[in-house]
Design an enzyme around this catalytic site. Sequence first.
Site, short mmCIF file in Angstrom:
data_model
loop_
_atom_site.label_atom_id
_atom_site.label_comp_id
_atom_site.label_asym_id
_atom_site.label_seq_id
_atom_site.Cartn_x
_atom_site.Cartn_y
_atom_site.Cartn_z
N ASP A 160 -8.05 -0.79 0.36
CA ASP A 160 -7.76 0.65 0.42
C ASP A 160 -7.61 1.30 -0.96
OD1 ASP A 160 -7.64 0.54 3.17
OD2 ASP A 160 -5.45 0.50 3.28
N LYS A 212 -1.67 7.55 3.22
CA LYS A 212 -2.82 7.92 4.06
C LYS A 212 -2.52 7.56 5.51
CE LYS A 212 -4.22 3.48 4.89
NZ LYS A 212 -4.17 2.80 6.17
N ALA A 224 3.44 -0.69 6.39
CA ALA A 224 3.53 0.25 7.50
C ALA A 224 2.17 0.72 8.00
CB ALA A 224 4.37 1.46 7.07
N GLY A 225 1.10 0.45 7.22
CA GLY A 225 -0.23 0.98 7.58
C GLY A 225 -0.49 2.32 6.93
N LEU A 226 0.35 2.68 5.93
CA LEU A 226 0.21 3.98 5.25
C LEU A 226 -0.40 3.84 3.86
CD1 LEU A 226 3.66 5.51 6.28
CD2 LEU A 226 1.41 6.06 7.23
N GLY A 227 -0.75 2.64 3.45
CA GLY A 227 -1.48 2.43 2.20
C GLY A 227 -0.64 2.56 0.94
N GLY A 228 0.68 2.46 1.05
CA GLY A 228 1.54 2.72 -0.11
C GLY A 228 1.26 1.80 -1.30
N GLY A 229 1.14 0.51 -1.05
CA GLY A 229 0.90 -0.43 -2.15
C GLY A 229 -0.45 -0.18 -2.82
N SER A 230 -1.45 0.14 -2.02
CA SER A 230 -2.79 0.44 -2.56
C SER A 230 -2.75 1.72 -3.38
CB SER A 230 -3.79 0.61 -1.42
OG SER A 230 -3.84 -0.55 -0.63
#
Length: 310
Positions: A154, A17, A115-121
Amino acid sequence: MLIESSPTGLTVHTPAKVNLFLNVIGKRPDGYHDLETVMLAVGLFDTLTFEILDRRDIELSCDLSALSDSPTTDAPVLSSGDDNLVVKAARLIQSEANVSAGARIGLLKRIPMQAGLGGGSSDAAATLVALNRLWNAGLSTQRLHELAARLGSDVNFFLDSPDLAICRGRGERIEARPLTQPMWLVLVKPAGGLSTRDVFQEWARTGTTSPLDCDRVIDAINDSDSSGLPHVLWNSLEAPARQLSPEIQATLGRLRACHRGGLLMSGSGPCCFAVCGSREEAETLAGRLSGTGMVAVVEGGGLAGGRRSC
Ligand code: C5P
């Protein structure tokens, strides 16, 4: 997210995201911050595979080979132990639904980490959905949302998997909104990562709040005249993150030198993005930026109803 049956279980492609607007309203008594944010799912996916094990073990293996950070920085590292959000999500379903089986999970990372891209969430949400199905755990959507909120702010967005949404509270209260036209973005991730917690702490010292509201941003996103969008893009965490990482300032400067449209940092950073008018414009911009960390052209939205191929 896109879910496919495989001969051995399930395969899930789950997106990244970006935050087109992120307003921090203030600190809460529980230590978190109240937010109003507009989140857009984008076409950069992690892929997870799930197989049932007949013992209660959760076995996770992570493949980071697709993450292209700068060759001058250390290779990315991700634990596959109990501190990984995927393992936490699996254990949470196991205990909440009294599941006696386990799972073997493969995680192919394409979404840069921290990174602020929500990958882990996104990975955690995929795990909740896939294991609820594979284990026949029978948890309702509402229950999955309660578990998602326990895992991270997130995770609820990715559980619903809308193209576009306004998220409030800690970020866990989701209102899906339609995305009525295609969006193309260029993601640029400077080397290194930032801790979300550190960035929020920095906001508490120096941060600011926008007077705009999310509905105005949604209107600008869906307006066929896209000239208003750059003026409503906002991230309260950008200035604090720039304090912690000079690379962000440099990345935004490089983007500004060759792009007249909207630019912003996503989430708690450090990934930044440019909003482009077309795929062609995005590809041209990406070509001019190559050699400056990870650069990717992604489509915004297009995920609802599983229309997107990976
Ligand atoms: O919820 P999540 O685990 O992603 O948050 C990571 C950290 O970011 C939290 O421990 C908290 O310090 C900070 N945070 C916050 N307010 C939010 C979301 C996150 O202060 N709304």
